[in-house]
Write an enzyme that holds these catalytic residues in place. Structure first.
Site, mmCIF file in Angstrom:
data_model
loop_
_atom_site.group_PDB
_atom_site.id
_atom_site.type_symbol
_atom_site.label_atom_id
_atom_site.label_comp_id
_atom_site.label_asym_id
_atom_site.label_seq_id
_atom_site.Cartn_x
_atom_site.Cartn_y
_atom_site.Cartn_z
ATOM 1 C CD GLU A 155 144.994 17.110 72.092
ATOM 2 O OE1 GLU A 155 144.342 17.680 71.184
ATOM 3 O OE2 GLU A 155 146.210 16.835 71.985
ATOM 4 C CG HIS A 166 144.075 21.758 69.943
ATOM 5 N ND1 HIS A 166 144.803 22.817 69.425
ATOM 6 C CD2 HIS A 166 144.973 20.747 70.114
ATOM 7 C CE1 HIS A 166 146.075 22.455 69.294
ATOM 8 N NE2 HIS A 166 146.206 21.208 69.708
#
Ligand code: NAG
Ligand code: NAG
Ligand code: NAG
Ligand code: NAG
Ligand code: ZN
Ligand code: ZN
Length: 315
Positions: free
Chosen positions: A272, A275
């Protein structure tokens, strides 16, 4: 130490899951939201069967299908007809995941689709392919497609400005204490291969990056809702939004052993954070930026992830 965290943490989250199960999902608490795909095995263009509507929602969510795009009829947007547009979406999915591009939901395709995964879409706007950076490709000439394994950037290649390579992070109220050390280790791993540094701040409201556990529809828009145990595990938003949420309905653990039913907090944080820095999903299965992860799996950065972040920021 880790063993203690592991048991305390699992215990805490198990408690919250049980509480949630009692209040909301008493019937289907252990069923994956992707279970419906099992019953679609063998389906192809021309089929009309219950569950195809859910397949359309799935492929829309992950960026493969958009009946609203100009030039398409929306007649079949919300029914169980396996039409041309759906076949095209299935083929695009198969291309991205290195499956045989048949347009049929063969067992390899359904089992790939059923894996627990990140909630971030693989492709955006239906024209770009995962694994082709920002260039994008379409499906013309499928037969002779030359497949190149590659990282990708998020739509529009959003980045943190060079004036902001030192980022602060904080945790939303309710974050289990045991999750903070693994998240800090994941940040340190990204620091070791980039020019970014990260520091923890107590007040999450002033942090560049805000991390927390959430369930169901939690204020990020209906199509970013979490979905109970299994299905989507976590998501994070592109620079410079800084939002990163774990699905609180999953079983999470610090350093779960292989074979465990729990997902690794640090491994999912590594993905994550990718991202948060601007990376999209990679089609390289060994890359941290691959979209799916099995429970009990520990992963680190792969050469593909490092090439991706270096290319995005010209390090
Ligand atoms: C799909 O269509 C084929 C005929 O093309 C048929 O044999 C098959 O039973 C159908 N499958 C489902 C699940 O409806
Ligand atoms: C498509 O458009 C309709 C009506 O404009 C809207 O209600 C729906 O949410 C849209 N769907 C998607 C996937 O954008
Ligand atoms: C692709 O099709 C071939 C021939 O039918 C089969 O042997 C192979 O296992 C399939 N590969 C995948 C990834 O589905
Ligand atoms: C999709 O493409 C259109 C134009 O082609 C653009 O205006 C829009 O911002 C894009 N959507 C996203 C989410 O990037
Ligand atoms: Zn992801
Ligand atoms: Zn969220």
């Amino acid at each position: 130490m880790d063993a203690m965290f592991f048991s305390t943490f699992s215990y805490l989250l198990l408690l919250t899951s049980l509480f949630h199960a009692a209040s909301a999902h008493s019937d289907d608490q252990m069923k994956s939201p992707f279970e419906f795909l099992q019953h679609l095995q063998g389906c192809h263009k021309g089929n009309h069967t219950g569950g195809i509507r859910e397949l359309k929602r799935y492929l829309e969510k992950f960026g493969y299908l958009n009946y609203n795009q100009s030039g398409h009829s929306t007649i079949h947007a919300d029914d169980d007809d396996f039409d041309d547009l759906l076949e095209f979406a299935v083929k695009t999915y198969q291309l991205n995941y290195h499956l045989n591009v048949t347009g049929t939901l063969d067992p390899q395709t359904t089992s790939k689709m059923m894996r627990p995964r990140c909630g971030v879409a693989d492709i955006i706007n239906g024209t770009t392919r995962m694994g082709f950076g920002k260039k994008g490709r379409n499906l013309r000439g499928i037969g002779s497609f030359h497949t190149v394994s590659h990282y990708a950037f998020l739509e529009g290649s959003p980045r943190w400005p060079a004036s902001n390579y030192h980022l602060t992070y904080g945790f939303l109220p309710g974050t289990p204490e045991a999750a903070t050390a693994p998240v800090a280790r994941a940040f340190a791993t990204w620091t070791s291969v980039t020019l970014f540094t990260f520091s923890y701040v107590e007040d999450h409201e002033i942090a560049n990056i805000q991390i927390g556990f959430a369930r169901g529809d939690h204020g990020d828009g209906a199509h970013n809702s979490f979905d109970g145990p299994g299905g989507t595990l976590a998501h994070a938003f592109p620079p410079t939004s800084g939002l990163f949420h774990y699905d609180a309905d999953e079983k999470w653990a610090v350093d779960p052993p292989s074979g465990s039913a729990a997902f690794n907090v640090e491994t999912v944080a590594l993905h994550e954070i990718g991202h948060l820095l601007g990376l999209g999903h990679s089609d390289v299965e060994g890359a941290i930026m691959y979209s799916s992860i099995a429970p009990g799996t520990t992963k680190g950065l792969h050469a593909d992830d490092i090439q991706g972040i270096k290319a995005l920021y010209n390090f």
